[in-house]
Write an enzyme that holds these catalytic residues in place. Structure first.
Site, PDB file in Angstrom:
ATOM      1  N   GLU A   1      -7.762 -10.799  19.161  1.00 37.82           N
ATOM      2  CA  GLU A   1      -7.721 -12.240  18.905  1.00 37.82           C
ATOM      3  C   GLU A   1      -6.283 -12.706  18.676  1.00 37.82           C
ATOM      4  OE1 GLU A   1      -8.955 -12.316  14.224  1.00 37.82           O
ATOM      5  OE2 GLU A   1     -10.555 -12.001  15.685  1.00 37.82           O
TER       6      GLU A   1
ATOM      7  N   VAL B   1      -2.619   4.367   7.777  1.00 38.60           N
ATOM      8  CA  VAL B   1      -2.517   5.535   6.891  1.00 38.60           C
ATOM      9  C   VAL B   1      -3.491   6.624   7.335  1.00 38.60           C
ATOM     10  CG1 VAL B   1      -1.814   4.069   4.937  1.00 38.60           C
ATOM     11  CG2 VAL B   1      -4.237   4.640   5.216  1.00 38.60           C
TER      12      VAL B   1
ATOM     13  N   ASN C   1      -4.088  -7.624  21.155  1.00 36.55           N
ATOM     14  CA  ASN C   1      -4.995  -7.856  20.035  1.00 36.55           C
ATOM     15  C   ASN C   1      -6.290  -8.459  20.577  1.00 36.55           C
ATOM     16  OD1 ASN C   1      -6.182  -8.904  17.472  1.00 36.55           O
ATOM     17  ND2 ASN C   1      -4.160  -8.439  16.621  1.00 36.55           N
TER      18      ASN C   1
ATOM     19  N   SER D   1      -2.834  -7.889  12.293  1.00 30.23           N
ATOM     20  CA  SER D   1      -3.005  -9.323  12.035  1.00 30.23           C
ATOM     21  C   SER D   1      -1.672  -9.987  11.701  1.00 30.23           C
ATOM     22  CB  SER D   1      -3.991  -9.524  10.880  1.00 30.23           C
ATOM     23  OG  SER D   1      -3.542  -8.818   9.745  1.00 30.23           O
TER      24      SER D   1
ATOM     25  N   HIS E   1       3.254   2.478   5.480  1.00 29.27           N
ATOM     26  CA  HIS E   1       2.395   2.299   4.296  1.00 29.27           C
ATOM     27  C   HIS E   1       1.837   3.610   3.749  1.00 29.27           C
ATOM     28  CE1 HIS E   1       1.667  -2.146   5.668  1.00 29.27           C
ATOM     29  NE2 HIS E   1       2.847  -1.976   5.105  1.00 29.27           N
TER      30      HIS E   1
HETATM   31  C1  BJW Z   1      -7.846  -5.096  17.446  1.00 33.48           C
HETATM   32  C2  BJW Z   1      -8.945  -4.292  17.785  1.00 33.48           C
HETATM   33  C3  BJW Z   1      -8.872  -3.553  18.994  1.00 33.48           C
HETATM   34  C4  BJW Z   1      -9.362  -5.259  15.887  1.00 33.48           C
HETATM   35  N1  BJW Z   1      -7.770  -3.642  19.753  1.00 33.48           N
HETATM   36  N2  BJW Z   1      -6.788  -5.179  18.233  1.00 33.48           N
HETATM   37  C5  BJW Z   1       6.733 -12.332   1.742  1.00 33.48           C
HETATM   38  C6  BJW Z   1       5.893 -13.429   1.665  1.00 33.48           C
HETATM   39  C7  BJW Z   1       4.664 -13.349   1.026  1.00 33.48           C
HETATM   40  C8  BJW Z   1       4.241 -12.168   0.436  1.00 33.48           C
HETATM   41  C9  BJW Z   1       5.065 -11.086   0.531  1.00 33.48           C
HETATM   42  C10 BJW Z   1       6.284 -11.165   1.155  1.00 33.48           C
HETATM   43  N3  BJW Z   1       6.875  -9.939   1.093  1.00 33.48           N
HETATM   44  C11 BJW Z   1       6.058  -9.101   0.441  1.00 33.48           C
HETATM   45  C12 BJW Z   1       4.954  -9.778   0.077  1.00 33.48           C
HETATM   46  C13 BJW Z   1       3.799  -9.239  -0.662  1.00 33.48           C
HETATM   47  C14 BJW Z   1       2.889  -8.384   0.181  1.00 33.48           C
HETATM   48  C15 BJW Z   1       2.335  -9.197   1.347  1.00 33.48           C
HETATM   49  O1  BJW Z   1       2.757  -9.115   2.474  1.00 33.48           O
HETATM   50  N4  BJW Z   1       1.312  -9.981   1.081  1.00 33.48           N
HETATM   51  C16 BJW Z   1       0.685 -10.787   2.122  1.00 33.48           C
HETATM   52  C17 BJW Z   1      -0.782 -10.407   2.233  1.00 33.48           C
HETATM   53  C18 BJW Z   1       0.913 -12.216   1.825  1.00 33.48           C
HETATM   54  N5  BJW Z   1       3.587  -7.218   0.664  1.00 33.48           N
HETATM   55  C19 BJW Z   1       3.771  -6.169  -0.110  1.00 33.48           C
HETATM   56  O2  BJW Z   1       3.412  -6.176  -1.277  1.00 33.48           O
HETATM   57  C20 BJW Z   1       4.487  -4.969   0.480  1.00 33.48           C
HETATM   58  N6  BJW Z   1       5.531  -4.591  -0.392  1.00 33.48           N
HETATM   59  C21 BJW Z   1       6.709  -5.222  -0.431  1.00 33.48           C
HETATM   60  O3  BJW Z   1       7.038  -6.042   0.399  1.00 33.48           O
HETATM   61  O4  BJW Z   1       7.516  -4.854  -1.493  1.00 33.48           O
HETATM   62  C22 BJW Z   1       8.569  -5.733  -1.859  1.00 33.48           C
HETATM   63  C23 BJW Z   1       7.997  -7.033  -2.407  1.00 33.48           C
HETATM   64  C24 BJW Z   1       6.868  -7.034  -3.214  1.00 33.48           C
HETATM   65  C25 BJW Z   1       6.335  -8.235  -3.712  1.00 33.48           C
HETATM   66  C26 BJW Z   1       6.934  -9.446  -3.383  1.00 33.48           C
HETATM   67  C27 BJW Z   1       8.056  -9.444  -2.536  1.00 33.48           C
HETATM   68  C28 BJW Z   1       8.585  -8.226  -2.058  1.00 33.48           C
HETATM   69  C29 BJW Z   1       3.543  -3.790   0.527  1.00 33.48           C
HETATM   70  C30 BJW Z   1       2.457  -3.964   1.522  1.00 33.48           C
HETATM   71  C31 BJW Z   1       1.473  -2.797   1.437  1.00 33.48           C
HETATM   72  C32 BJW Z   1       0.309  -2.998   2.349  1.00 33.48           C
HETATM   73  N7  BJW Z   1      -0.684  -2.066   2.032  1.00 33.48           N
HETATM   74  C33 BJW Z   1      -1.959  -2.164   2.736  1.00 33.48           C
HETATM   75  C34 BJW Z   1      -3.100  -1.454   1.996  1.00 33.48           C
HETATM   76  C35 BJW Z   1      -2.895  -0.109   1.600  1.00 33.48           C
HETATM   77  C36 BJW Z   1      -4.169   0.357   1.037  1.00 33.48           C
HETATM   78  C37 BJW Z   1      -4.811   1.384   1.945  1.00 33.48           C
HETATM   79  O5  BJW Z   1      -4.729   1.392   3.167  1.00 33.48           O
HETATM   80  O6  BJW Z   1      -5.455   2.181   1.343  1.00 33.48           O
HETATM   81  O7  BJW Z   1      -1.816  -1.684   4.071  1.00 33.48           O
HETATM   82  S1  BJW Z   1      -2.585  -3.795   2.942  1.00 33.48           S
HETATM   83  C38 BJW Z   1      -3.371  -3.480   4.456  1.00 33.48           C
HETATM   84  O8  BJW Z   1      -2.818  -4.443   5.373  1.00 33.48           O
HETATM   85  C39 BJW Z   1      -2.891  -2.079   4.921  1.00 33.48           C
HETATM   86  C40 BJW Z   1      -2.434  -2.381   6.326  1.00 33.48           C
HETATM   87  O9  BJW Z   1      -1.484  -1.419   6.752  1.00 33.48           O
HETATM   88  C41 BJW Z   1      -1.888  -3.781   6.213  1.00 33.48           C
HETATM   89  C42 BJW Z   1      -1.801  -4.515   7.518  1.00 33.48           C
HETATM   90  O10 BJW Z   1      -3.068  -4.767   8.047  1.00 33.48           O
HETATM   91  P1  BJW Z   1      -3.296  -4.623   9.607  1.00 33.48           P
HETATM   92  O11 BJW Z   1      -2.987  -3.253  10.033  1.00 33.48           O
HETATM   93  O12 BJW Z   1      -2.611  -5.709  10.300  1.00 33.48           O
HETATM   94  O13 BJW Z   1      -4.898  -4.742   9.694  1.00 33.48           O
HETATM   95  P2  BJW Z   1      -5.808  -6.066   9.734  1.00 33.48           P
HETATM   96  O14 BJW Z   1      -7.190  -5.647   9.426  1.00 33.48           O
HETATM   97  O15 BJW Z   1      -5.234  -7.155   8.933  1.00 33.48           O
HETATM   98  O16 BJW Z   1      -5.742  -6.527  11.266  1.00 33.48           O
HETATM   99  C43 BJW Z   1      -6.347  -5.783  12.302  1.00 33.48           C
HETATM  100  C44 BJW Z   1      -6.061  -6.512  13.600  1.00 33.48           C
HETATM  101  O17 BJW Z   1      -6.552  -5.726  14.669  1.00 33.48           O
HETATM  102  C45 BJW Z   1      -6.741  -7.877  13.704  1.00 33.48           C
HETATM  103  O18 BJW Z   1      -5.762  -8.828  14.124  1.00 33.48           O
HETATM  104  C46 BJW Z   1      -7.806  -7.681  14.785  1.00 33.48           C
HETATM  105  O19 BJW Z   1      -8.004  -8.841  15.573  1.00 33.48           O
HETATM  106  C47 BJW Z   1      -7.221  -6.560  15.589  1.00 33.48           C
HETATM  107  N8  BJW Z   1      -8.168  -5.690  16.315  1.00 33.48           N
HETATM  108  N9  BJW Z   1      -9.913  -4.430  16.851  1.00 33.48           N
HETATM  109  C48 BJW Z   1      -6.777  -4.467  19.395  1.00 33.48           C
HETATM  110  N10 BJW Z   1      -9.911  -2.763  19.428  1.00 33.48           N
END
Ligand code: BJW
Length: 243
Positions: free
Chosen positions: A214, A102, A212, A188, A118
């Site tokens: 890791e 974002v 990544n 992740s 997102h």
């Molecule tokens: C490097 C590095 C370098 C570091 N080089 N790499 C099915 C099963 C279970 C649950 C659900 C499901 N479907 C939906 C859900 C619920 C939920 C969900 O997924 N929960 C899980 C946690 C279990 N999903 C939702 O609620 C979504 N909505 C949805 O699906 O609606 C329908 C629905 C709802 C409910 C039930 C079923 C259906 C919405 C998701 C919204 C995510 N929003 C966020 C936060 C917003 C707040 C904000 O930003 O202000 O978005 S969560 C947060 O995580 C953010 C990110 O975009 C998102 C992903 O994280 P990301 O980008 O992967 O970051 P990290 O920190 O996790 O990883 C960083 C990586 O980089 C690491 O691996 C490092 O190793 C690596 N790294 N340095 C390369 N230099």
């Protein structure tokens, strides 16, 4: 790393490339990731801040968190990883960047063929009219901020339990189905539905390359998992396919 010969050939001959990014692509610009070392969730409980229920219960607290993040993001610049991705969109006949971020750094780097799954921290949404507008005020002069109509504004961000923008996720599914190569960078792969996109691409015959620092839950599923920083690996991939 290194990219395999198969990966190099797949990229050189690819007509349709998709890049999926997460917080890790921005880490080298100084943006904290969500999980892991130094992750944002370490100091803040996600369920306190990134849900519609949390916002309803305490909009001031949630807005203070976003205001803090906007202050942190404002001076930051895209890094080499963002820049390579911006160049990739000119190189392949069909290209889509799907970002979960974002922070707006891909746009700053020049990416245009992009969907933001997102939302965007530099946009706000009126709770009454549903109108989305740009907002770059840092720090915010009033917390919570309000719309010209008097209603409260919310960050234009997809919180847990909320649906992703329909057009963005449809475009992402279509691109994942159709691409020849997918690069999965700095995510992740734990948050759905974004985490399912590499699986869809792989099942539809794409060559999937993860970058990544890791291993992640998809490392054993993808064609290649390149361990290292995106800012090092992406320029190296670009150099290899230019040789
Ligand atoms: C490097 C590095 C370098 C570091 N080089 N790499 C099915 C099963 C279970 C649950 C659900 C499901 N479907 C939906 C859900 C619920 C939920 C969900 O997924 N929960 C899980 C946690 C279990 N999903 C939702 O609620 C979504 N909505 C949805 O699906 O609606 C329908 C629905 C709802 C409910 C039930 C079923 C259906 C919405 C998701 C919204 C995510 N929003 C966020 C936060 C917003 C707040 C904000 O930003 O202000 O978005 S969560 C947060 O995580 C953010 C990110 O975009 C998102 C992903 O994280 P990301 O980008 O992967 O970051 P990290 O920190 O996790 O990883 C960083 C990586 O980089 C690491 O691996 C490092 O190793 C690596 N790294 N340095 C390369 N230099």
């Amino acid at each position: 790393m290194l990219l395999t010969i198969t990966g190099k050939d797949a990229l050189i001959s690819a007509k349709n490339v998709v890049v999926l990014t997460g917080a890790g692509i921005s880490a080298e610009s100084g943006v904290p990731t969500f999980r892991g070392e130094g992750g944002l969730w370490r100091n803040f409980r996600a369920e306190e801040l990134a849900t519609p229920e949390a916002f309803e219960a305490n909009p001031k607290l949630v807005w203070e968190w976003y205001d803090w993040r906007r202050q942190l993001l404002k001076p930051l610049k895209p890094n080499k990883g963002h820049e390579v991705i911006a160049r990739f969109e000119k190189r392949f006949p069909e290209f889509l960047l799907i970002t979960q971020n974002v922070d707006g750094l891909h746009e700053k780097a020049g990416s245009k063929k992009m969907v933001e799954l997102h939302g965007n921290i530099w946009k706000v949404k009126c709770l009454k009219e549903g109108k989305v507008t740009d907002n770059f005020e840092v720090p915010l002069s009033r917390i919570p901020p309000s719309c010209e109509c008097g209603a409260m504004l919310r960050p234009h961000i997809v919180w847990f339990g909320e649906s992703l923008p329909y057009d963005a996720i449809q475009q992402a599914y279509r691109a994942a189905n159709e691409c020849d190569v997918m690069l999965v960078v700095g995510t992740s792969t734990v948050v759905q539905p974004a985490a399912s996109l590499p699986i869809i691409a792989k099942e539809n015959g794409a060559h999937v390359i993860e970058v990544n620092t890791e291993e992640t839950p998809i490392s054993s599923i993808v064609n290649e998992s390149l361990i290292g920083k995106a800012g090092d690996i992406l320029p190296e991939i670009e150099r290899l396919i230019d040789l």
